[in-house]
Design an enzyme around this catalytic site. Structure first.
Site, PDB file in Angstrom:
ATOM      1  NE  ARG A 226     -71.427  -3.659  80.508  1.00 17.54           N
ATOM      2  CZ  ARG A 226     -70.472  -3.654  81.434  1.00 17.54           C
ATOM      3  NH1 ARG A 226     -69.314  -3.034  81.222  1.00 17.54           N
ATOM      4  NH2 ARG A 226     -70.656  -4.282  82.586  1.00 17.54           N
TER       5      ARG A 226
ATOM      6  CG  HIS B 172     -69.523  -7.554  87.559  1.00 23.01           C
ATOM      7  ND1 HIS B 172     -70.360  -7.392  86.474  1.00 23.01           N
ATOM      8  CD2 HIS B 172     -68.274  -7.331  87.088  1.00 23.01           C
ATOM      9  CE1 HIS B 172     -69.646  -7.085  85.405  1.00 23.01           C
ATOM     10  NE2 HIS B 172     -68.374  -7.039  85.754  1.00 23.01           N
TER      11      HIS B 172
ATOM     12  CG  HIS C 170     -63.844  -9.089  85.722  1.00 22.65           C
ATOM     13  ND1 HIS C 170     -63.758  -8.868  84.370  1.00 22.65           N
ATOM     14  CD2 HIS C 170     -64.838  -8.281  86.161  1.00 22.65           C
ATOM     15  CE1 HIS C 170     -64.657  -7.962  84.001  1.00 22.65           C
ATOM     16  NE2 HIS C 170     -65.324  -7.578  85.085  1.00 22.65           N
TER      17      HIS C 170
ATOM     18  CB  CYS D 220     -62.962  -2.887  82.466  1.00 17.76           C
ATOM     19  SG  CYS D 220     -63.357  -1.126  82.511  1.00 17.76           S
TER      20      CYS D 220
ATOM     21  CG  ASN E 208     -67.164 -10.221  82.822  1.00 18.75           C
ATOM     22  OD1 ASN E 208     -66.671  -9.666  81.853  1.00 18.75           O
ATOM     23  ND2 ASN E 208     -67.813  -9.558  83.760  1.00 18.75           N
TER      24      ASN E 208
END
Ligand code: HMG
Ligand code: MG
Length: 303
Positions: free
Chosen positions: A20, A213, A215, A246, A255
């Site tokens: 994703r 999360h 990056h 993104c 990421n």
């Protein structure tokens, strides 16, 4: 050999976001057959949560416009969860028609990114999510909430810790089981991570409900992860091969690579249940599909 450090969890759950968060940001649109094989190889490597796709507007993220085809083809495996991103009720209907068990709503900690990513103000994003979370929970679906731009925003600059806590608390109050704190543009540093996690603790949010999360834009993702583990976090988002970014956040690069995370966790003696070699082979294969080398240092070193 493993060399443990005091004060870290004995097990960490990896929440894999490559299919994703990784593929949504590739300029090439990857055929659905390749996505299917990618997800299945991630599962075969031992990952138990693989965020598969997004039921967002296909014009906003054309890379994931085949969400229906992927979810229809994906064989369900016992003990494996395939969360999907859902922004609104239309997205929830699409997801529920495939019997999904896990969804994620994705809110912004800043006004500008709420506008750019969701076409909504910061306040009205919660009005969009409220019926989604309520309906999902009533249907027995587990809901994760993401908060993006928790450490900095490319348009607004630094983001205040108490603003992030307020947004995160509102997502949890809607009924999200877990809150993933996103460093969408990778600007966080370890002390900032610990400060934010402590602020959530002070606001009464148990660390067991928090995930991180990161990056890796500024090379801080692993250091930030270690800081989060020291604060008691046990759910870490990562992306195989370091794919990702993104599409609506300038300067959001890849990421944290799942392989880089595994190298650190396994060296610390922390269980993950994931086979590093199988994962490296998967990322090398995926890099071949995308026509460029993986950015993961561990993939580069082992391949
Ligand atoms: P909008 O244009 O305001 O939507 O977009 P709307 O509600 O006004 O509806 C307009 C039309 O779109 C309608 O069709 C709807 O049916 C349709 P019409 O009646 O005109 O024919 N529509 C949809 N169609 C299919 N699926 C849907 C859907 N919703 C509406 N779900 C919207 C609002 C939220 C839909 C749009 O802004 C959107 O899709 N945004 C998603 C952007 C995105 O996916 N960004 C990347 C993920 S976030 C991220 O990466 C950060 C994260 O990784 C964490 C981190 O790193 O920090 C999670
Ligand atoms: Mg992300």
């Amino acid at each position: 050999m493993t060399y443990p450090l005091d004060g870290l969890p004995s097990e960490v759950s990896i929440y894999e976001v490559g299919p994703r968060d990784g593929l949504q940001n590739e300029s090439a649109v990857v055929p659905v057959e390749v996505k299917l094989e990618f997800v299945q190889r991630l599962v075969a490597a031992g990952l138990r949560t693989v965020e598969a796709t997004s039921f967002v507007h296909p014009k906003w993220v054309p890379q994931l416009a085949d969400a229906e085809d992927l979810m229809a083809a994906l064989p369900r495996v016992n003990g494996v969860r395939y969360p999907v991103l859902v922004p609104n009720e239309r997205g929830l209907e699409r997801a529920l028609s495939f019997g999904v068990q896990d969804i994620a709503v994705f809110g912004s900690a800043t006004e500008t990114f709420a506008q750019r990513n969701l076409n909504r103000s910061l306040d009205s994003q919660f009005e969009m999510f409220a019926p989604v979370v309520a309906r999902a929970v009533a249907a027995g679906v587990r809901v994760r909430g993401y908060a993006s731009m928790c450490f900095g925003d490319p348009w607004e600059g630094p983001v205040a810790v108490d603003q992030v806590v307020r947004v995160g608390q509102r997502l949890l109050d809607l009924g999200c089981a877990e809150l993933s704190l996103g460093d969408t543009i990778g600007v966080a540093t370890p002390g900032h991570v610990r400060t934010l996690l402590a602020a959530f603790g002070a606001a009464g949010v148990p660390v067991a409900r928090l995930a991180v999360h990161f990056h890796d834009t500024y090379g801080q993702a692993l250091a930030n992860t270690l800081a989060a583990l020291q604060s008691g976090v046990t759910v870490v988002d990562a992306s195989a091969g370091g794919l990702g970014g993104c599409p609506y956040a300038e300067s959001a690069t890849g990421n944290l690579a799942t392989e880089d995370l595994l190298w650190q966790l396994h060296g610390l003696g922390i269980e993950t249940g994931v086979d590093l070699d199988a994962l490296v082979a998967t990322s090398v294969w995926m890099a071949g599909q995308l026509g460029r080398a993986s950015v993961s240092r561990v993939v580069q070193a082992l391949s």
